[in-house]
Design an enzyme around this catalytic site. Structure first.
Site, PDB file in Angstrom:
ATOM      1  N   CYS A   1      -0.615   8.724   6.823  1.00 24.96           N
ATOM      2  CA  CYS A   1      -2.175   8.561   6.239  1.00 24.96           C
ATOM      3  C   CYS A   1      -2.946   8.162   7.419  1.00 24.96           C
ATOM      4  O   CYS A   1      -2.452   7.580   8.548  1.00 24.96           O
ATOM      5  CB  CYS A   1      -2.015   7.069   5.389  1.00 24.96           C
ATOM      6  SG  CYS A   1      -1.106   7.401   3.708  1.00 24.96           S
TER       7      CYS A   1
ATOM      8  N   CYS B   1       0.820  -1.092   0.025  1.00 25.16           N
ATOM      9  CA  CYS B   1      -0.006  -0.107  -0.194  1.00 25.16           C
ATOM     10  C   CYS B   1       0.751   1.383  -0.027  1.00 25.16           C
ATOM     11  O   CYS B   1       0.697   2.100  -0.765  1.00 25.16           O
ATOM     12  CB  CYS B   1      -0.829   0.080   1.093  1.00 25.16           C
ATOM     13  SG  CYS B   1      -1.911   1.568   1.294  1.00 25.16           S
ATOM     14  N   CYS B   2       1.868   1.395   0.655  1.00 24.94           N
ATOM     15  CA  CYS B   2       2.609   2.502   0.645  1.00 24.94           C
ATOM     16  C   CYS B   2       3.461   2.489  -0.623  1.00 24.94           C
ATOM     17  O   CYS B   2       3.669   3.580  -0.830  1.00 24.94           O
ATOM     18  CB  CYS B   2       3.926   2.143   1.795  1.00 24.94           C
ATOM     19  SG  CYS B   2       3.092   2.470   3.740  1.00 24.94           S
TER      20      CYS B   2
ATOM     21  N   CYS C   1       8.099   3.462   5.842  1.00 24.34           N
ATOM     22  CA  CYS C   1       7.137   3.288   4.661  1.00 24.34           C
ATOM     23  C   CYS C   1       8.055   3.049   3.382  1.00 24.34           C
ATOM     24  O   CYS C   1       7.531   2.316   2.518  1.00 24.34           O
ATOM     25  CB  CYS C   1       6.255   4.531   4.650  1.00 24.34           C
ATOM     26  SG  CYS C   1       7.092   5.961   4.040  1.00 24.34           S
TER      27      CYS C   1
ATOM     28  N   CYS D   1      -3.136   4.905   9.491  1.00 24.29           N
ATOM     29  CA  CYS D   1      -1.938   4.176   9.880  1.00 24.29           C
ATOM     30  C   CYS D   1      -1.178   5.127  10.941  1.00 24.29           C
ATOM     31  O   CYS D   1      -0.202   4.943  11.215  1.00 24.29           O
ATOM     32  CB  CYS D   1      -0.921   3.944   8.603  1.00 24.29           C
ATOM     33  SG  CYS D   1      -1.351   2.745   7.544  1.00 24.29           S
TER      34      CYS D   1
END
Length: 251
Positions: free
Chosen positions: A217, A132-133, A245, A220
């Site tokens: 984000c 995702c990162c 990340c 997170c």
């Protein structure tokens, strides 16, 4: 959580009131930082600042403007930022002397990831969180840094054990990426950062007033409690060693 901390949160004490405490050698640190930014602007072209719109980054942007340096700023708008961060981005764009360039992830890549793994995939495994990162941050970062000779970040040595040796100028990736990295606040304390914000009345993310020292984000990032480490609110369900990340992990 202690009753005193709960009372502090209920009273919404400003981060400036809580944290602003300059080091005895703050004036020397500030002069060192200003000199580094001037030299970077003079010797490294093109050069850009990466801003997460956190406390450190708004200080650097303010310094760039105060010194009248022609250094553009870029922000990675991941599609998962807090409302407060997006509002600060708008205010920064409205009042900035330098261009504020916003880089976003590929919409199709994000949709494909969510379709395959769900919106909460980052909680399922470190591998999915890092994927995702990669989609939301690393690919846009690569675009932002394309053609740049150097970039400026808000890394500080006191942020985490993984960053304890952060230098003010890092040339370790010239051979692999042809990039230098400048960390002008590397030696600043958290108190130094907030002393500057308070003294110069710098606009900052109001999440800092809610005990969010490090802001990423929304899924997170959480507030931290008394006694927790600076970055404890980032990916709090993971092992401490994994809490990056990828933006500042060397290849």
């Amino acid at each position: 959580m202690t009753s005193s901390l709960i009372a502090s949160r209920n009273a919404l004490i400003k981060a400036t009131e809580l944290n602003a405490k300059a080091s005895p050698d703050f004036a020397a640190k500030l002069a060192e930082t200003q000199a580094l930014l001037k030299r970077a602007a003079a010797e490294f072209t093109p050069l850009t600042q990466a801003s997460s719109l956190g406390a450190e980054d708004v200080v650097i942007t303010h310094l760039i403007h105060a010194l009248q340096l022609d250094i553009p700023v870029f922000v990675l708008e991941t599609g998962a930022l807090h409302t407060e961060t997006l509002a600060l981005l708008e205010r920064t764009q409205a009042h900035s002397r330098a261009p504020i360039v916003v880089h976003r992830p590929s919409h199709e890549s994000v949709m494909q990831f969510v379709r395959q793994n769900g919106q909460d995939a980052m909680y399922q495994s470190i591998a999915l969180r890092k994927e995702c990162c990669s989609i939301r941050k690393m690919e846009p970062l690569a675009r932002a840094l394309k053609g740049q000779r150097a970039w400026i970040t808000g890394l500080r040595q006191a942020q985490s054990s993984a960053r304890a040796e952060v230098p003010m100028q890092d040339d370790s990736e010239i051979a692999t990426k042809n990039l230098s990295k400048f960390n002008p606040l590397a030696r600043w304390t958290w108190g130094d950062v907030w002393h500057y914000i308070a003294e110069q009345q710098v606009d900052y993310n109001p999440l800092h007033d809610q005990f969010f020292p490090s802001i990423g984000c929304a899924p997170c990032t959480r507030a931290i409690s008394l006694g927790e480490e600076f970055r404890a609110g980032r990916w709090w369900w993971e092992d401490e060693a994994a809490k990056e990340c990828g933006l500042h992990v060397k290849s």
